[in-house]
Design a protein around this motif. Structure first.
Motif, PDB file in Angstrom:
ATOM      1  N   GLU A 188      -4.938 -27.664 -16.899  1.00 48.24           N
ATOM      2  CA  GLU A 188      -4.570 -28.131 -18.240  1.00 48.24           C
ATOM      3  C   GLU A 188      -3.092 -27.845 -18.506  1.00 48.24           C
ATOM      4  OE1 GLU A 188      -6.383 -27.801 -22.757  1.00 48.24           O
ATOM      5  OE2 GLU A 188      -6.754 -26.163 -21.348  1.00 48.24           O
ATOM      6  N   GLY A 189      -2.634 -26.674 -18.098  1.00 45.04           N
ATOM      7  CA  GLY A 189      -1.223 -26.326 -18.244  1.00 45.04           C
ATOM      8  C   GLY A 189      -0.336 -27.234 -17.412  1.00 45.04           C
ATOM      9  N   GLN A 190      -0.798 -27.556 -16.201  1.00 46.97           N
ATOM     10  CA  GLN A 190      -0.030 -28.471 -15.358  1.00 46.97           C
ATOM     11  C   GLN A 190       0.098 -29.836 -16.030  1.00 46.97           C
ATOM     12  OE1 GLN A 190      -2.511 -27.866 -11.710  1.00 46.97           O
ATOM     13  NE2 GLN A 190      -0.530 -27.943 -10.672  1.00 46.97           N
ATOM     14  N   THR A 213       5.229 -35.627  -7.858  1.00 49.26           N
ATOM     15  CA  THR A 213       4.884 -34.433  -7.087  1.00 49.26           C
ATOM     16  C   THR A 213       3.975 -33.516  -7.903  1.00 49.26           C
ATOM     17  OG1 THR A 213       6.928 -34.543  -5.816  1.00 49.26           O
ATOM     18  CG2 THR A 213       5.841 -32.389  -5.926  1.00 49.26           C
ATOM     19  N   GLN A 214       4.290 -33.357  -9.180  1.00 47.03           N
ATOM     20  CA  GLN A 214       3.461 -32.523 -10.047  1.00 47.03           C
ATOM     21  C   GLN A 214       2.093 -33.152 -10.298  1.00 47.03           C
ATOM     22  OE1 GLN A 214       4.072 -29.346 -10.883  1.00 47.03           O
ATOM     23  NE2 GLN A 214       5.768 -29.698  -9.480  1.00 47.03           N
ATOM     24  N   GLN A 243      -3.771 -33.195  -9.220  1.00 47.76           N
ATOM     25  CA  GLN A 243      -4.926 -33.868  -8.618  1.00 47.76           C
ATOM     26  C   GLN A 243      -5.566 -33.000  -7.543  1.00 47.76           C
ATOM     27  OE1 GLN A 243      -2.871 -37.515  -7.517  1.00 47.76           O
ATOM     28  NE2 GLN A 243      -4.068 -38.672  -9.018  1.00 47.76           N
ATOM     29  N   SER A 244      -4.749 -32.352  -6.747  1.00 51.07           N
ATOM     30  CA  SER A 244      -5.253 -31.467  -5.695  1.00 51.07           C
ATOM     31  C   SER A 244      -6.020 -30.288  -6.296  1.00 51.07           C
ATOM     32  CB  SER A 244      -4.092 -30.971  -4.840  1.00 51.07           C
ATOM     33  OG  SER A 244      -4.547 -30.078  -3.855  1.00 51.07           O
ATOM     34  N   ALA A 245      -5.480 -29.714  -7.352  1.00 44.68           N
ATOM     35  CA  ALA A 245      -6.139 -28.593  -8.011  1.00 44.68           C
ATOM     36  C   ALA A 245      -7.479 -29.024  -8.604  1.00 44.68           C
ATOM     37  CB  ALA A 245      -5.238 -28.017  -9.105  1.00 44.68           C
TER      38      ALA A 245
END
Length: 115
Positions: A45-47, A66-67, A72-74
């Motif tokens: 959520e922070g990302q 990139t972010q 998405q990976s997380a």
């Protein structure tokens, strides 16, 4: 059945069960597993908020992308933990109980995750 995540050491007992009063399926995870999942989701959520801020500040597109990939990976990591617990408990239990339709349900869910 107990499931342990090799990365976090988190454990979950019997992922899903039916609520006999309502007939609705519900998850059942240990408090430690729930805490770990919620913690991961809070970081994601922070990302996402950070990505929104990057867009608002006109950050270079490649940096934003990139972010987005990292978020998405997380999120995929959370899905993998839930899927592993589901397979090792709910799916096995339902197959042992003769509920073979769980395989079609699982395939449908995996197809959604892979899109």
């Amino acid at each position: 059945m107990i499931v342990e995540d090799k990365n976090d050491g988190q454990t979950a007992e019997a992922c899903c069960h039916s609520d006999s009063e309502e007939g609705a399926r519900k998850s059942h995870h240990s408090d430690k597993m729930k805490q770990g999942l919620v913690s991961r989701l809070n970081r994601i959520e922070g990302q996402i908020r950070g990505i929104k801020g990057m867009i608002e500040k006109d950050t270079y597109c490649d940096d934003v992308l990139t972010q987005i990939a990292a978020a998405q990976s997380a999120l995929g990591g959370v899905a993998k933990l839930l899927l592993e617990g589901h397979l090792k408990s709910c799916v096995i239990e339902r197959i042992q109980a003769g509920e073979d339709e769980v395989v079609e349900e699982l395939l449908y869910t995996i197809n959604k995750l892979m899109k």
